[in-house]
Every structure is written in structure tokens, then in C-alpha cells.
Design a protein around this motif. Structure first.
Motif, PDB file in Angstrom:
ATOM      1  N   UNK A 106      25.852  -0.368 -27.727  1.00  0.00           N
ATOM      2  CA  UNK A 106      26.476  -1.371 -26.872  1.00  0.00           C
ATOM      3  C   UNK A 106      27.336  -2.360 -27.644  1.00  0.00           C
ATOM      4  N   UNK A 107      26.857  -2.797 -28.799  1.00  0.00           N
ATOM      5  CA  UNK A 107      27.650  -3.714 -29.620  1.00  0.00           C
ATOM      6  C   UNK A 107      28.917  -3.016 -30.102  1.00  0.00           C
ATOM      7  N   UNK A 108      28.775  -1.753 -30.512  1.00  0.00           N
ATOM      8  CA  UNK A 108      29.958  -0.986 -30.903  1.00  0.00           C
ATOM      9  C   UNK A 108      30.941  -0.853 -29.756  1.00  0.00           C
ATOM     10  N   UNK A 109      30.429  -0.616 -28.540  1.00  0.00           N
ATOM     11  CA  UNK A 109      31.285  -0.486 -27.365  1.00  0.00           C
ATOM     12  C   UNK A 109      32.030  -1.783 -27.075  1.00  0.00           C
ATOM     13  N   UNK A 110      31.319  -2.920 -27.178  1.00  0.00           N
ATOM     14  CA  UNK A 110      31.968  -4.205 -26.927  1.00  0.00           C
ATOM     15  C   UNK A 110      33.073  -4.479 -27.952  1.00  0.00           C
ATOM     16  N   UNK A 111      32.786  -4.180 -29.220  1.00  0.00           N
ATOM     17  CA  UNK A 111      33.789  -4.361 -30.273  1.00  0.00           C
ATOM     18  C   UNK A 111      34.959  -3.399 -30.060  1.00  0.00           C
ATOM     19  N   UNK A 112      34.642  -2.148 -29.719  1.00  0.00           N
ATOM     20  CA  UNK A 112      35.701  -1.159 -29.493  1.00  0.00           C
ATOM     21  C   UNK A 112      36.595  -1.534 -28.332  1.00  0.00           C
ATOM     22  N   UNK A 113      36.003  -2.097 -27.274  1.00  0.00           N
ATOM     23  CA  UNK A 113      36.795  -2.528 -26.124  1.00  0.00           C
ATOM     24  C   UNK A 113      37.803  -3.593 -26.536  1.00  0.00           C
ATOM     25  N   UNK A 114      37.374  -4.529 -27.377  1.00  0.00           N
ATOM     26  CA  UNK A 114      38.263  -5.585 -27.855  1.00  0.00           C
ATOM     27  C   UNK A 114      39.338  -5.022 -28.782  1.00  0.00           C
ATOM     28  N   UNK A 115      38.925  -4.187 -29.730  1.00  0.00           N
ATOM     29  CA  UNK A 115      39.882  -3.622 -30.686  1.00  0.00           C
ATOM     30  C   UNK A 115      40.885  -2.717 -29.969  1.00  0.00           C
ATOM     31  N   UNK A 116      40.398  -1.918 -29.012  1.00  0.00           N
ATOM     32  CA  UNK A 116      41.293  -1.034 -28.274  1.00  0.00           C
ATOM     33  C   UNK A 116      42.375  -1.802 -27.542  1.00  0.00           C
ATOM     34  N   UNK A 117      42.005  -2.936 -26.948  1.00  0.00           N
ATOM     35  CA  UNK A 117      43.005  -3.758 -26.276  1.00  0.00           C
ATOM     36  C   UNK A 117      44.016  -4.348 -27.234  1.00  0.00           C
ATOM     37  N   UNK A 118      43.520  -4.819 -28.387  1.00  0.00           N
ATOM     38  CA  UNK A 118      44.423  -5.404 -29.376  1.00  0.00           C
ATOM     39  C   UNK A 118      45.404  -4.359 -29.922  1.00  0.00           C
TER      40      UNK A 118
END
Length: 254
Positions: A106-118
């Protein structure tokens, strides 16, 4: 994503599955009350017929994009739904570690969601999407290979793979939304709702396929079977990109 799954696993392990369902019901009631109190009155959406909503599927580029979403989410949920079984039966970790594994994902998913948007904002979705899709099958294959490692390494490497997999799989969603918006800005609400439907169809299909894998195969087969779907999505994306390059060339020739 980051806290719901591990919290549910903890409550389910402590109070049983009924306790987890009561917890979800309580959160639902709290959310409904908050919306009832805080949303302004009189909000109305634009009325659209079912035909208008479904017709958005036929917009240029939308069908293949929706199929890409379905394939990636199907592959992911072949494994996500049965991550507890992989943790205990395949990797050999104790059941008490399952909430920590889910939290790591879940933490990886939250970070990935942010990085993917950036990355989608800086590089564009057409560069970001293939990068995330390439990682998905590799990491899913790695999940199947972790049990082959020496016992002293399986735990730490499994946690690292799960974290990176969360980053890659949820890093795909923001650039995919941007891509769909670029295909049809005027129909943005419709194509985004269709993308959400493809996502949830992928969740359902992945859960079903994962169950069939366990029925006819083993827990160790979940990773490589899940990897097949984003691999197909990557091929589809490459073909779509190639066709996109040919169209301007043909128009210039014409």
C-alpha cells in the motif's frame, strides 16, 4: 490502498471476518454522514442517456486504452487478492507478517501514484505508461521466483519486490488517466468513468483467474500467470504507438 488492506487483515485476524465487515460498515456509515453534512445542496450532474455514455467507448484510441487498463489490473489482482497465501505458503513467512506485507504494498502504491502523476506531467503519459507497464510483469515474475532464493534472503527480498510492485502498478494509473483525457477532452467525465469500470472489471477478472490458478495449479504459479496480462498490455501499447506513427506518415503521403 495503503492502510485499508492491512487494517482489514489485522481486524480479520483478531476478530474474525465478521469483525472486518462490521468495521467496513462503520466506515461506510461515517463517510455517508460526512457527505450528507458537508456537501452543498442542489448539486446536479448533466443528464446523459445510457446510449451517450456507452458511445464514448467508440472514440478513437479509447478502446485500446481501456483494454490496457483491464489487462494491467487483471494481472495485478491475480496476485493482490491472494497475497496472504503467497506470503505464508509460497514465501514461508508467518501469518502475523501478512498485514506488514499488505502495508508495504500500500505504501508503494501511494508513492507510485504520486510519482506516476509527476512523471506524466513532466515527461508525458506516452513515455510514462510503457515504463510502468514494463516493470509490472518483471516484478510479478520475481514474486514467483522469490521462494527459490536461500531462506535467509526470501523475507527481505520479498518485501522489496512487493514495495516496488506497488510503486509500478499504481504508478500506471495517473498517466493512463492523462492519456485518456488527451484522447477526448470534451468527453473527459465519460472516458474516465469507463476507465474506472475497466479497472474494476480487471479486479474481478484477476480475482477469478487467481482462484482458477489455485484450483488447477499452485500458489507459486500466481506470479507468472499474473505477469502474462501486463506483458500483453505492453505489446498492445507498442502496437498502438506504432500505428500512431504510421498515420501521420500516410497522411503526408496522401
Amino acid at each position: 490502498v495503503a492502510f485499508g488492506a492491512p487494517l482489514g487483515a489485522f481486524v480479520g485476524g483478531t476478530l474474525g471476518w465478521r469483525g472486518a465487515y462490521f468495521m467496513v460498515a462503520g466506515f461506510g456509515i461515517a463517510a455517508a454522514l460526512a457527505l450528507w453534512i458537508m456537501l452543498p445542496a442542489g448539486l446536479r450532474g448533466a443528464p446523459l442517456s445510457v446510449r451517450q455514455r456507452v458511445s464514448a467507448i467508440a472514440l478513437p484510441g479509447v478502446p485500446s486504452a481501456l483494454l490496457t487498463t483491464w489487462l494491467t489490473m487483471t494481472g495485478a489482482f491475480v496476485v493482490i487478492i491472494y497475497l496472504a497465501a503467497i506470503t505464508t505458503k509460497s514465501v514461508g513467512l508467518p501469518a502475523s507478517v501478512v498485514p506488514a506485507v499488505l502495508l508495504t504494498f500500500g505504501i508503494g502504491a501511494a508513492i507510485g501514484n504520486f510519482i506516476g502523476g509527476q512523471l506524466a506531467d513532466r515527461l508525458g503519459p506516452n513515455r510514462t505508461i510503457p515504463g510502468t507497464i514494463i516493470l509490472m510483469p518483471l516484478l510479478l515474475l520475481a514474486i514467483s521466483e522469490v521462494p527459490l532464493l536461500p531462506a535467509t534472503l526470501t523475507g527481505p527480498i520479498f518485501f522489496a519486490v512487493v514495495f516496488l510492485w506497488g510503486v509500478a502498478s499504481w504508478g500506471f494509473l495517473p498517466p493512463q488517466s492523462s492519456h485518456l483525457l488527451s484522447l477526448s477532452p470534451a468527453s473527459a467525465p465519460l472516458v474516465l468513468s469507463l476507465n474506472a469500470s475497466s479497472l474494476y472489471l480487471g479486479i474481478a477478472a484477476g480475482s477469478l483467474i487467481g482462484g482458477l490458478v489455485l484450483q488447477f495449479g499452485t500458489v507459486n504459479d500466481l506470479g507468472w500467470v499474473g505477469a502474462l496480462f501486463p506483458a500483453v498490455a505492453l505489446v498492445l501499447f507498442a502496437l498502438r504507438a506504432q500505428m500512431g506513427k504510421r498515420r501521420p506518415a500516410l497522411s503526408r503521403v496522401g
